[in-house]
Design a protein around this motif. Sequence first.
Motif, short mmCIF file in Angstrom:
data_model
loop_
_atom_site.label_atom_id
_atom_site.label_comp_id
_atom_site.label_asym_id
_atom_site.label_seq_id
_atom_site.Cartn_x
_atom_site.Cartn_y
_atom_site.Cartn_z
N ARG A 26 0.84 -1.20 0.00
CA ARG A 26 0.00 0.00 0.00
C ARG A 26 0.87 1.26 0.00
O ARG A 26 0.59 2.24 -0.69
CB ARG A 26 -0.94 -0.01 1.21
CG ARG A 26 -1.87 1.19 1.27
CD ARG A 26 -2.70 1.15 2.54
NE ARG A 26 -3.57 0.00 2.56
CZ ARG A 26 -4.79 -0.02 2.02
NH1 ARG A 26 -5.26 1.07 1.42
NH2 ARG A 26 -5.53 -1.10 2.09
N VAL A 27 1.97 1.21 0.81
CA VAL A 27 2.87 2.36 0.86
C VAL A 27 3.56 2.57 -0.48
O VAL A 27 3.71 3.70 -0.97
CB VAL A 27 3.91 2.18 1.99
CG1 VAL A 27 4.94 3.32 1.96
CG2 VAL A 27 3.22 2.12 3.34
N MET A 28 3.96 1.45 -1.12
CA MET A 28 4.61 1.55 -2.41
C MET A 28 3.68 2.16 -3.47
O MET A 28 4.10 2.96 -4.31
CB MET A 28 5.10 0.16 -2.86
CG MET A 28 6.06 -0.51 -1.90
SD MET A 28 7.58 0.44 -1.65
CE MET A 28 8.40 0.15 -3.22
N LYS A 29 2.42 1.77 -3.44
CA LYS A 29 1.46 2.35 -4.38
C LYS A 29 1.25 3.83 -4.12
O LYS A 29 1.18 4.64 -5.05
CB LYS A 29 0.14 1.61 -4.29
CG LYS A 29 0.17 0.20 -4.84
CD LYS A 29 -1.20 -0.46 -4.72
CE LYS A 29 -1.18 -1.88 -5.30
NZ LYS A 29 -2.52 -2.52 -5.20
N LYS A 30 1.16 4.20 -2.85
CA LYS A 30 0.94 5.60 -2.51
C LYS A 30 2.11 6.46 -2.94
O LYS A 30 1.93 7.58 -3.41
CB LYS A 30 0.71 5.72 -1.00
CG LYS A 30 0.39 7.13 -0.54
CD LYS A 30 0.11 7.16 0.95
CE LYS A 30 -0.20 8.58 1.41
NZ LYS A 30 -0.45 8.64 2.87
N LYS A 31 3.30 5.95 -2.78
CA LYS A 31 4.50 6.69 -3.17
C LYS A 31 4.86 6.49 -4.65
O LYS A 31 5.85 7.05 -5.13
CB LYS A 31 5.69 6.25 -2.32
CG LYS A 31 5.63 6.66 -0.86
CD LYS A 31 5.78 8.18 -0.75
CE LYS A 31 5.85 8.61 0.70
NZ LYS A 31 6.06 10.07 0.83
N GLN A 32 4.05 5.69 -5.37
CA GLN A 32 4.26 5.42 -6.80
C GLN A 32 5.65 4.80 -7.04
O GLN A 32 6.40 5.21 -7.91
CB GLN A 32 4.09 6.70 -7.63
CG GLN A 32 2.70 7.30 -7.55
CD GLN A 32 2.53 8.55 -8.38
OE1 GLN A 32 3.50 9.07 -8.94
NE2 GLN A 32 1.32 9.05 -8.47
N LEU A 33 5.95 3.79 -6.20
CA LEU A 33 7.25 3.11 -6.28
C LEU A 33 7.13 1.67 -6.76
O LEU A 33 8.13 0.95 -6.79
CB LEU A 33 7.93 3.14 -4.91
CG LEU A 33 8.26 4.52 -4.33
CD1 LEU A 33 8.80 4.38 -2.91
CD2 LEU A 33 9.26 5.26 -5.21
N VAL A 34 5.93 1.25 -7.14
CA VAL A 34 5.73 -0.15 -7.53
C VAL A 34 6.54 -0.47 -8.78
O VAL A 34 7.16 -1.55 -8.89
CB VAL A 34 4.23 -0.43 -7.76
CG1 VAL A 34 4.03 -1.85 -8.28
CG2 VAL A 34 3.46 -0.22 -6.47
N GLY A 35 6.57 0.42 -9.74
CA GLY A 35 7.32 0.19 -10.98
C GLY A 35 8.80 0.01 -10.72
O GLY A 35 9.43 -0.92 -11.28
N LYS A 36 9.36 0.86 -9.87
CA LYS A 36 10.78 0.75 -9.57
C LYS A 36 11.08 -0.55 -8.81
O LYS A 36 12.11 -1.19 -9.03
CB LYS A 36 11.23 1.94 -8.75
CG LYS A 36 11.19 3.25 -9.53
CD LYS A 36 11.69 4.41 -8.68
CE LYS A 36 11.68 5.71 -9.48
NZ LYS A 36 12.18 6.84 -8.69
N MET A 37 10.16 -0.94 -7.92
CA MET A 37 10.35 -2.18 -7.18
C MET A 37 10.31 -3.38 -8.14
O MET A 37 11.15 -4.29 -8.05
CB MET A 37 9.28 -2.33 -6.12
CG MET A 37 9.39 -3.61 -5.28
SD MET A 37 8.01 -3.83 -4.16
CE MET A 37 6.68 -4.11 -5.35
N ASN A 38 9.38 -3.38 -9.10
CA ASN A 38 9.30 -4.49 -10.06
C ASN A 38 10.55 -4.57 -10.92
O ASN A 38 11.04 -5.67 -11.26
CB ASN A 38 8.07 -4.31 -10.95
CG ASN A 38 6.77 -4.55 -10.18
OD1 ASN A 38 6.78 -5.24 -9.15
ND2 ASN A 38 5.67 -4.01 -10.67
#
Length: 483
Positions: free
Chosen positions: A452-464
Amino acid sequence: MGTDQTPEDEYGGRKMMGEKGRPKMTGWKKCILAAGVILAVLRPATVKAADEIYAAGAPDAWPLEYYKKGEYQGILPELLEEAAQAAGIKVSYVRPSKEDNRLALAENVQVDVIWSYGLTEEEMEQAGLVLGSPVLTFTEDGEKKEICPAYSKSMPRVSQELIEEQLGRLDRAQIEGRYLVYAKKGHEKGSLSYLYRYVIPGCLAAAVVVLLIMPFILAKRKRQIETLACLDDVTKKGNFAVWKKRYLECIQDGNREHFAVLYLYTGADIVSQIYGYDEGEAALRLISNICMDSIDQSAEAAARFNEFSFVFFVQYTSVDALKQRVQDMEDSLEEEFHRAGKRYFLELHVGIYRLTGADSDPLKTLQYSEIAMRYARKHYLPYVLYDEAVEQETISGYAMGHEAVHGLMHQEFIMYLQPIVDLKNGEICGAEALARWENPNRGLLGPEKFLRVMKKKQLVGKMNMEIYRQGCHFLIIPGLRPT
């Protein structure tokens, strides 16, 4: 011959008898009478010209012809007067109307002569006018034009010929020189006189009027600007600046603990995305009307805030009564939207913050109520009261967001492989890459803790991309590549 025969003339015919038996006119008498008629016709007739002719003028064709001080003035009246005087004829101009009525007067045979200035040949022919010889020639808009006298049916032929003869004797060069002199004279005397008599006094009077009414205009304009500055552009009610001013006026040190700040998220942004921006604004106006009806205008206030949200400060006596009031407001909103026949449901969430004696800054109280609203949205609750639990989770969420950025920079997110087994032979045929976070402070975290935190900070793409990078690296390591 018998006595009953009628007497015959010497030519053997019957004698011509007139009435009462008198003989008719004989041939020689007829000859004498015909000769007399011929002499009478051949004898030159003496025809007299008119003593006075009437003219109609154009009232505002300066400097050619214009009406001023009870008479017609200009070059054309002067030329006509000069020619008529030389011919022994008096010229009288008829009094003008507000409009140019030359054609009407000539067509009704009320005047004898007019000037052709400003009239077309078709108009003059329709009015029965006969054009004379050109008197004045000039160029207008690059086109050569001529001014001629035009005579109506009432103009005696002899008078017309006499005037034409006298106009033809005028020197064209002198006429053009007179035009220039007259224009200069009119500019020097007539224009300045008009300026002094009318323009300057009129400007002074207008300036006085403006000076007298300007304070009232400016005051009215100031009130309009102040009104516009205090209105919300969508709801047309008081905006956040008015809300903040009312907050400082109504909430004092002595009554601060009896007020609460509410932060209402309406969900109108979703309505706007699905049904269009106009429908989203209509929903906001409907919400504003209901909210205004639910507060005490003398001691409470509400306003639109952050485009799709509303903020309130309200009085309360107990927490239960405050919660019930918020619930009643949300019920009223849903009922009103249902009555209005709306096809959608609003996602309403309210954050509630009760003021303490130290809360003097309105913006700080708004921040607390917004934190409670976000907690309500996260947990799908209609309303949430700000307390320590809400604060701890919110602060923890904020801290984890910063930790996630740090973790991506330092490769704290690692790939875990979950094998895929072929059930026919029991061999591993592939693997699914899973993300795990080795947080130095919180330990090994699964996706349910940080996604949820990753989505809020828009970091999901970088994590993937980080997990993908690690998977590619795994495939090229000798001895680890799957066979």
